[in-house]
Write a protein that holds these residues in place. Structure first.
Motif, PDB file in Angstrom:
ATOM      1  N   VAL A  62       0.836  -1.199   0.000  1.00 15.16           N
ATOM      2  CA  VAL A  62       0.000   0.000   0.000  1.00 15.16           C
ATOM      3  C   VAL A  62       0.872   1.250   0.000  1.00 15.16           C
ATOM      4  CG1 VAL A  62      -1.654   1.349   1.357  1.00 15.16           C
ATOM      5  CG2 VAL A  62      -1.965  -1.126   1.086  1.00 15.16           C
ATOM      6  N   GLY A  63       1.923   1.254   0.813  1.00 19.98           N
ATOM      7  CA  GLY A  63       2.816   2.398   0.847  1.00 19.98           C
ATOM      8  C   GLY A  63       3.463   2.662  -0.505  1.00 19.98           C
ATOM      9  N   ALA A  64       3.919   1.625  -1.172  1.00 17.88           N
ATOM     10  CA  ALA A  64       4.547   1.783  -2.484  1.00 17.88           C
ATOM     11  C   ALA A  64       3.562   2.360  -3.491  1.00 17.88           C
ATOM     12  CB  ALA A  64       5.078   0.438  -2.968  1.00 17.88           C
ATOM     13  N   ARG A  65       2.312   1.882  -3.441  1.00 15.08           N
ATOM     14  CA  ARG A  65       1.297   2.394  -4.373  1.00 15.08           C
ATOM     15  C   ARG A  65       1.022   3.871  -4.120  1.00 15.08           C
ATOM     16  NH1 ARG A  65      -3.919   3.039  -3.472  1.00 15.08           N
ATOM     17  NH2 ARG A  65      -3.951   1.590  -1.684  1.00 15.08           N
ATOM     18  N   LEU A  66       0.882   4.265  -2.855  1.00 13.72           N
ATOM     19  CA  LEU A  66       0.629   5.664  -2.541  1.00 13.72           C
ATOM     20  C   LEU A  66       1.786   6.552  -2.994  1.00 13.72           C
ATOM     21  CD1 LEU A  66      -0.881   5.349   1.062  1.00 13.72           C
ATOM     22  CD2 LEU A  66      -2.111   5.623  -1.098  1.00 13.72           C
ATOM     23  N   LEU A  67       3.009   6.109  -2.758  1.00 11.47           N
ATOM     24  CA  LEU A  67       4.175   6.893  -3.175  1.00 11.47           C
ATOM     25  C   LEU A  67       4.226   7.039  -4.690  1.00 11.47           C
ATOM     26  CD1 LEU A  67       6.930   5.486  -0.766  1.00 11.47           C
ATOM     27  CD2 LEU A  67       5.734   7.668  -0.589  1.00 11.47           C
ATOM     28  N   SER A  68       3.915   5.979  -5.397  1.00 12.55           N
ATOM     29  CA  SER A  68       3.940   6.038  -6.863  1.00 12.55           C
ATOM     30  C   SER A  68       2.894   7.002  -7.406  1.00 12.55           C
ATOM     31  CB  SER A  68       3.729   4.648  -7.457  1.00 12.55           C
ATOM     32  OG  SER A  68       2.390   4.210  -7.274  1.00 12.55           O
ATOM     33  N   GLN A  69       1.879   7.305  -6.584  1.00 10.08           N
ATOM     34  CA  GLN A  69       0.847   8.271  -6.955  1.00 10.08           C
ATOM     35  C   GLN A  69       1.153   9.660  -6.405  1.00 10.08           C
ATOM     36  OE1 GLN A  69      -2.543   6.261  -5.277  1.00 10.08           O
ATOM     37  NE2 GLN A  69      -2.673   4.766  -6.954  1.00 10.08           N
ATOM     38  N   GLN A  70       2.392   9.852  -5.981  1.00 16.39           N
ATOM     39  CA  GLN A  70       2.913  11.124  -5.473  1.00 16.39           C
ATOM     40  C   GLN A  70       2.255  11.590  -4.172  1.00 16.39           C
ATOM     41  OE1 GLN A  70       2.589  11.313  -9.343  1.00 16.39           O
ATOM     42  NE2 GLN A  70       4.493  10.235  -8.852  1.00 16.39           N
ATOM     43  N   GLU A  71       1.751  10.649  -3.369  1.00 16.28           N
ATOM     44  CA  GLU A  71       1.304  11.021  -2.037  1.00 16.28           C
ATOM     45  C   GLU A  71       2.521  11.074  -1.103  1.00 16.28           C
ATOM     46  OE1 GLU A  71      -2.250   9.737  -0.282  1.00 16.28           O
ATOM     47  OE2 GLU A  71      -3.040   8.789  -2.103  1.00 16.28           O
ATOM     48  N   ILE A  72       2.436  11.937  -0.107  1.00 13.87           N
ATOM     49  CA  ILE A  72       3.494  12.049   0.904  1.00 13.87           C
ATOM     50  C   ILE A  72       2.948  11.472   2.200  1.00 13.87           C
ATOM     51  CG2 ILE A  72       4.908  13.651   2.258  1.00 13.87           C
ATOM     52  CD1 ILE A  72       5.120  15.405  -0.212  1.00 13.87           C
ATOM     53  N   ILE A  73       3.627  10.464   2.728  1.00  9.65           N
ATOM     54  CA  ILE A  73       3.051   9.669   3.800  1.00  9.65           C
ATOM     55  C   ILE A  73       3.972   9.597   5.016  1.00  9.65           C
ATOM     56  CG2 ILE A  73       1.766   8.270   2.135  1.00  9.65           C
ATOM     57  CD1 ILE A  73       3.800   6.010   2.598  1.00  9.65           C
ATOM     58  N   GLY A  74       3.362   9.415   6.181  1.00 12.62           N
ATOM     59  CA  GLY A  74       4.111   9.070   7.383  1.00 12.62           C
ATOM     60  C   GLY A  74       4.240   7.558   7.464  1.00 12.62           C
ATOM     61  N   TRP A  75       5.397   7.092   7.937  1.00 10.17           N
ATOM     62  CA  TRP A  75       5.685   5.654   8.006  1.00 10.17           C
ATOM     63  C   TRP A  75       6.162   5.341   9.417  1.00 10.17           C
ATOM     64  CZ3 TRP A  75       5.105   1.278   5.227  1.00 10.17           C
ATOM     65  CH2 TRP A  75       5.939   0.189   5.489  1.00 10.17           C
ATOM     66  N   PHE A  76       5.439   4.454  10.097  1.00 10.06           N
ATOM     67  CA  PHE A  76       5.715   4.118  11.494  1.00 10.06           C
ATOM     68  C   PHE A  76       5.763   2.598  11.585  1.00 10.06           C
ATOM     69  CE2 PHE A  76       4.717   3.100  15.831  1.00 10.06           C
ATOM     70  CZ  PHE A  76       5.048   4.192  16.619  1.00 10.06           C
ATOM     71  N   ASP A  77       6.945   2.066  11.939  1.00 10.12           N
ATOM     72  CA  ASP A  77       7.092   0.609  11.945  1.00 10.12           C
ATOM     73  C   ASP A  77       8.212   0.207  12.902  1.00 10.12           C
ATOM     74  OD1 ASP A  77       6.682  -2.119  10.862  1.00 10.12           O
ATOM     75  OD2 ASP A  77       8.689  -1.831  10.039  1.00 10.12           O
ATOM     76  N   GLY A  78       7.913  -0.651  13.861  1.00  9.85           N
ATOM     77  CA  GLY A  78       8.939  -1.191  14.739  1.00  9.85           C
ATOM     78  C   GLY A  78       9.409  -0.208  15.787  1.00  9.85           C
ATOM     79  N   GLY A  79      10.611  -0.479  16.325  1.00  8.77           N
ATOM     80  CA  GLY A  79      11.172   0.338  17.388  1.00  8.77           C
ATOM     81  C   GLY A  79      11.877   1.567  16.853  1.00  8.77           C
ATOM     82  N   SER A  80      11.726   2.693  17.534  1.00 10.76           N
ATOM     83  CA  SER A  80      12.358   3.934  17.086  1.00 10.76           C
ATOM     84  C   SER A  80      13.870   3.807  17.103  1.00 10.76           C
ATOM     85  CB  SER A  80      11.919   5.094  17.976  1.00 10.76           C
ATOM     86  OG  SER A  80      12.241   4.831  19.330  1.00 10.76           O
ATOM     87  N   GLU A  81      14.508   4.681  16.331  1.00  5.71           N
ATOM     88  CA  GLU A  81      15.952   4.586  16.148  1.00  5.71           C
ATOM     89  C   GLU A  81      16.706   5.547  17.056  1.00  5.71           C
ATOM     90  OE1 GLU A  81      15.035   3.250  11.656  1.00  5.71           O
ATOM     91  OE2 GLU A  81      14.496   5.129  12.580  1.00  5.71           O
TER      92      GLU A  81
END
Length: 442
Positions: free
Chosen positions: A262-281
């Motif tokens: 889903v993220g890849a599809r949104l990016l390919s449509q030029q949407e700008i997204i927040g991505w939150f996954d796993g433990g913070s760095e």
């Protein structure tokens, strides 16, 4: 006082080889860079990264100025540390930059002005109040300190390698976040392996202190590797669900099966997204766990991020996250560099040149000088982020996404699900991917 030190590590032991600029009236690399940063119009040493960015626009007009003498045994910074008038109070025992006093900013800038006037006979004027709309003069002054830093660090590393015969180099300290200098060090024939602690600035002391305490116990093995800087806690589906309920009046929530696709599809449509996954760095970079992602193929991504979402100065670049096995196809580096700088590339701590024939394909992450501060992503270190970039490559033929840290201007990088939702709304992002949800503002 420790500012610039060289240690030799053998087995479990560290031995001090040499220390520079350790007297009260001396400046080290970081302090000198901070003086120039203040002259440019920035308020804090935390803005040093902007000085590095400005430097790329310079032409070398002040190339004859020397800021650091030989970086071998007699290394010295030629800037004179200013002394703040103290009245009846005792004078400080060290350079002003160590006191974080706003009153010192003018004097720090004046030291830069004096140095250039003494060596070139040119008066660049007093320190500036802002760098919002930088001038050619600001470009040249930034170029000067960046180039001088690169030359001095390179000489220091080469001298240490020649003296010790050790070609594996580890850098720490705030200056080690200078990815342009790190790139030049990684390119040296003298260096066969470069490690830069991902949280190399003062915040990294917390990690060092914890390890020191751990190693004080004789039963603990003195070996710890850092395969990832994702050291923060993870959040359960239940915690994410609870956060979405707290924000229910302001967001719409859609359950999804494959966040990477889903993220890849949104990016390919030029949407700008927040991505939150796993433990913070741990460190100043969002490296695929807390990021704002965009399509690198259009300049519109950078323009929107600057004007609407991140509110950043247009002269600052954005970074690419690239599949590790595609790095040499997109950047002008060879297998030797890939091997030497593998860890630094994984932590977004080097900035090699994008291949000339590829630059037009990824304009929003290619800097004015043709470089990019890349992050090489592996499936082993971050599987879901790797899958997103791979899916984006399948759609577009480009194995790269634009990645910038997930935080609004002036805010820390998001930590919790609530932080992520709040920041998505505050920055007016198109969407947020978190857990098994696609979230948008109502």
């Amino acid at each position: 006082m420790e500012r610039s030190s060289i240690y030799v590590g053998r087995g479990n032991e560290l031995q001090l080889l040499r220390r520079y600029a350790d007297q009260p009236n001396q400046l080290g690399f970081g302090a000198a860079y901070n003086h120039f940063t203040k002259w440019l119009g920035f308020r804090s040493h935390h803005d040093a990264g902007q000085t590095m960015a400005l430097a790329a626009y310079g032409t070398g007009q002040y190339d004859q100025v020397t800021v650091f003498s030989s970086a071998a045994k007699d290394f010295e910074c030629l800037l004179r540390p200013p002394v703040l008038p103290s009245g009846d109070a005792p004078e400080p025992s060290g350079p002003l930059d160590e006191y974080d006093l706003e009153a010192a900013r003018v004097l720090q800038a004046e030291a830069v002005r004096d140095l250039i006037h003494e060596q070139l006979g040119i008066d660049i004027g007093p320190g500036l109040q802002s760098c919002e709309n930088p001038t050619p003069l600001q470009f040249e002054v930034a170029w000067l300190i960046q180039m001088q830093l690169q030359r001095a660090l390179t000489a220091l590393v080469r001298a240490a390698v020649a003296e010790t015969g050790i070609r594996r180099v580890c850098l720490a300290g705030g200056v080690a976040l200078n990815c342009v200098a790190n790139t030049i060090i990684a390119e040296l024939d003298d260096v066969e392996d470069l490690f830069v602690q991902p949280a190399a600035s003062d915040v990294g002391q917390s990690l060092g202190n914890a390890l020191w305490a751990h190693h004080r116990r004789p039963e603990n093995e003195r070996i710890w590797r850092m395969p990832t800087c994702s050291l923060g806690r993870t959040y359960t589906d239940a915690e994410i669900d609870a956060a979405t309920r707290r924000w229910a009046d302001r967001i719409s929530v859609e359950s999804i099966d494959d966040t990477a696709a889903v993220g890849a599809r949104l990016l390919s449509q030029q949407e700008i997204i927040g991505w939150f996954d796993g433990g913070s760095e741990f460190g100043p970079r969002g490296l695929g766990r807390r990021g704002i992602l965009a399509d690198p193929r259009t300049p519109d991504s950078k323009e929107r991020l600057d004007a609407v979402h991140k509110l950043r100065a247009p002269f600052r670049p954005y970074a690419p996250s690239i599949l590790a096995d595609e790095v040499e196809a997109w950047f002008s580096i060879d297998t030797r560099f890939t091997r030497t700088a593998a860890q630094a590339m994984a932590s977004m701590l080097v900035a090699p040149a994008v291949r000339p024939e590829k630059r037009r394909l990824v304009p929003s992450i290619t800097f004015v000088d043709g470089t990019a501060r890349l992050q090489a992503v592996t499936h082993q270190e971050n599987p879901r982020y790797y899958q997103l970039i791979r899916a984006f490559d399948d759609i577009t033929g480009v194995p790269i996404v634009l990645n910038t840290s997930f935080n609004a201007s002036g805010d820390p990088i998001v930590e919790t699900p609530d932080d992520a939702i709040e920041s998505m709304l505050k920055m007016r992002l198109d969407a947020l991917l978190i857990g098994r949800y696609l979230i948008r503002a109502r």
